[in-house]
Design a protein around this motif. Structure first.
Motif, PDB file in Angstrom:
ATOM      1  N   ALA A 158       0.822  -1.210   0.000  1.00 41.93           N
ATOM      2  CA  ALA A 158       0.000   0.000   0.000  1.00 41.93           C
ATOM      3  C   ALA A 158       0.856   1.260   0.000  1.00 41.93           C
ATOM      4  O   ALA A 158       1.918   1.325   0.610  1.00 41.93           O
ATOM      5  CB  ALA A 158      -0.925   0.019   1.203  1.00 41.93           C
ATOM      6  N   ARG A 159       0.374   2.284  -0.701  1.00 44.97           N
ATOM      7  CA  ARG A 159       0.974   3.622  -0.665  1.00 44.97           C
ATOM      8  C   ARG A 159       0.160   4.430   0.325  1.00 44.97           C
ATOM      9  O   ARG A 159      -1.037   4.658   0.126  1.00 44.97           O
ATOM     10  CB  ARG A 159       0.936   4.242  -2.059  1.00 44.97           C
ATOM     11  N   ILE A 160       0.782   4.840   1.425  1.00 43.21           N
ATOM     12  CA  ILE A 160       0.096   5.564   2.487  1.00 43.21           C
ATOM     13  C   ILE A 160       0.753   6.925   2.659  1.00 43.21           C
ATOM     14  O   ILE A 160       1.974   7.024   2.758  1.00 43.21           O
ATOM     15  CB  ILE A 160       0.128   4.793   3.818  1.00 43.21           C
ATOM     16  N   ALA A 161      -0.064   7.966   2.699  1.00 37.93           N
ATOM     17  CA  ALA A 161       0.421   9.321   2.975  1.00 37.93           C
ATOM     18  C   ALA A 161      -0.165   9.788   4.301  1.00 37.93           C
ATOM     19  O   ALA A 161      -1.373   9.649   4.534  1.00 37.93           O
ATOM     20  CB  ALA A 161       0.018  10.276   1.855  1.00 37.93           C
ATOM     21  N   VAL A 162       0.674  10.303   5.180  1.00 30.24           N
ATOM     22  CA  VAL A 162       0.212  10.829   6.474  1.00 30.24           C
ATOM     23  C   VAL A 162      -0.027  12.322   6.317  1.00 30.24           C
ATOM     24  O   VAL A 162       0.910  13.100   6.115  1.00 30.24           O
ATOM     25  CB  VAL A 162       1.235  10.539   7.582  1.00 30.24           C
ATOM     26  N   LEU A 163      -1.291  12.698   6.389  1.00 27.29           N
ATOM     27  CA  LEU A 163      -1.684  14.082   6.101  1.00 27.29           C
ATOM     28  C   LEU A 163      -3.023  14.362   6.767  1.00 27.29           C
ATOM     29  O   LEU A 163      -3.948  13.554   6.671  1.00 27.29           O
ATOM     30  CB  LEU A 163      -1.797  14.272   4.579  1.00 27.29           C
TER      31      LEU A 163
END
Length: 363
Positions: free
Chosen positions: A152-157
């Motif tokens: 998975a590609r996860i962005a913390v935002l």
């Protein structure tokens, strides 16, 4: 800037806020939601709205959404919450070749899978269907990773607060404590009232007062508890608009929030921006923002919240210590939690996923 964004989310103030924030970053925004959009929340480039029954048992949602997606041909579908909203929307988008961004809100990942194995499998399938997942905390990102593995590609935002308030002279603040989370069992406002009873019983804190803002299903029970405890320095304000809430933050030295579960709380970020000392429950997402004894106080044991609250009052009653904490917290909010800047980052993620999709097609 992408041409057409389809936002899919329940009728919620969080959905309306995201819609307004992202609209300047796309040419057209379309919305599938469960109720009418308030007129004041409709951006000028909102090209169309589809009302959808997102209940898990809905038989019409997938077909309705799929037909609409085929009609408007969005560049990106951005789904909010990995619950039944995503369950319907990801199946509707299957095979259409449109990139999917999925934003987890907290309870959908942290609590829903614990209800039963079926809910856990649904959340896992929703996350697996997304090309990119966003999380507002590292803790929730780690939970998502448990479902998705390394692929998975996860962005913390996070969505951020609307603006950084003007710096206040914390020494001029009255001796005020603020609770403004919803009156639901999850937020344990009753524990705050019981802790406050210990404060009122201690003559060292006679100048301090507590404001309990917001409302909810527990409001009547909370007022009854305050009466039972004979609390004399508690004011219940009910729901307050944003401008009044900002005033309450500015007038408070301590912000207290002790939910059982939480991701990154916008109310915490607002309180930090306004120079309040946070008193928080010991949750991983809270620890990403507050170091105990520096930017605020972490209550390790809710059963001893009264002691933690007194400790927070001792710190916040010292102008120099409160000033140090307020300056640290303000820098954190400025660096990581401003709405306009973070909406631009969300828009950049759209460019990223559409670029990846085009590259995959060519390959």
């Amino acid at each position: 800037m992408i041409d057409r964004l389809l936002v899919v989310g329940s009728a919620s103030v969080h959905t309306w806020r995201y819609l307004a924030g992202i609209a300047p970053h796309v040419r057209e925004v379309w919305l599938a939601t469960s109720d009418d959009v308030p007129p004041a929340r409709r951006p000028a480039n909102l090209a169309g709205v589809l009302r959808v029954d997102f209940r898990f048992s809905s038989f019409s949602a997938v077909g309705k959404l799929r037909g609409w997606m085929k009609s408007i041909r969005p560049d990106v579908v951005h789904i909010h919450q990995a619950n039944s909203v995503a369950w319907h929307a990801t199946r509707a988008a299957r095979g259409l070749g449109v990139p999917i961004v999925l934003t987890a809100w907290g309870s959908d990942v942290l609590r829903l899978p614990q209800q039963n194995p079926l809910m856990g499998q649904m959340v896992k399938a929703n996350l697996a269907a997304a090309d990119l997942i966003t999380s507002d905390s590292l803790h929730m990102a780690a939970k998502i990773r448990e479902f998705t593995g390394d692929k998975a590609r996860i962005a913390v935002l996070n969505y951020g607060i609307d603006a950084l308030p003007e710096a206040v002279d914390v020494a001029a603040k009255p001796y005020q404590v603020l609770s403004c989370r919803l009156h639901k069992k999850l937020y344990r406002v009753d524990a705050i009232l019981r802790a406050w009873a210990e404060v009122e019983a201690d003559p060292r804190y006679a100048r301090w007062n507590l404001t309990v803002a917001a409302s909810g299903e527990e409001t009547d029970a909370l007022k009854a508890l305050a009466a039972e405890l004979n609390l004399a320095r508690v004011a219940f304000t009910g729901f307050v608009p944003a401008a009044r809430l900002a005033e309450l933050y500015a007038q408070s030295r301590v912000f207290v929030s002790v939910p059982e579960s939480d991701a990154t709380s916008i109310s915490l970020l607002e309180a930090m921006g306004h120079g309040c000392l946070p008193l928080l429950s010991n949750l991983p997402a809270n620890l990403e923002w507050v170091i105990d004894g520096m930017g605020g106080v972490i209550a390790e044991d809710i059963g001893r919240l009264g002691d933690a609250l007194k400790g927070a009052l001792d710190t916040a009653g010292d102008d120099a210590r409160l000033t140090d904490a307020a300056m640290l917290n303000r820098r954190l909010v400025e660096a990581k939690a401003l709405h306009h800047e973070n909406m631009a980052k969300f828009a950049a993620l759209y460019t990223e996923v559409t670029g990846a999709a085009r590259a995959a097609e060519k390959a």
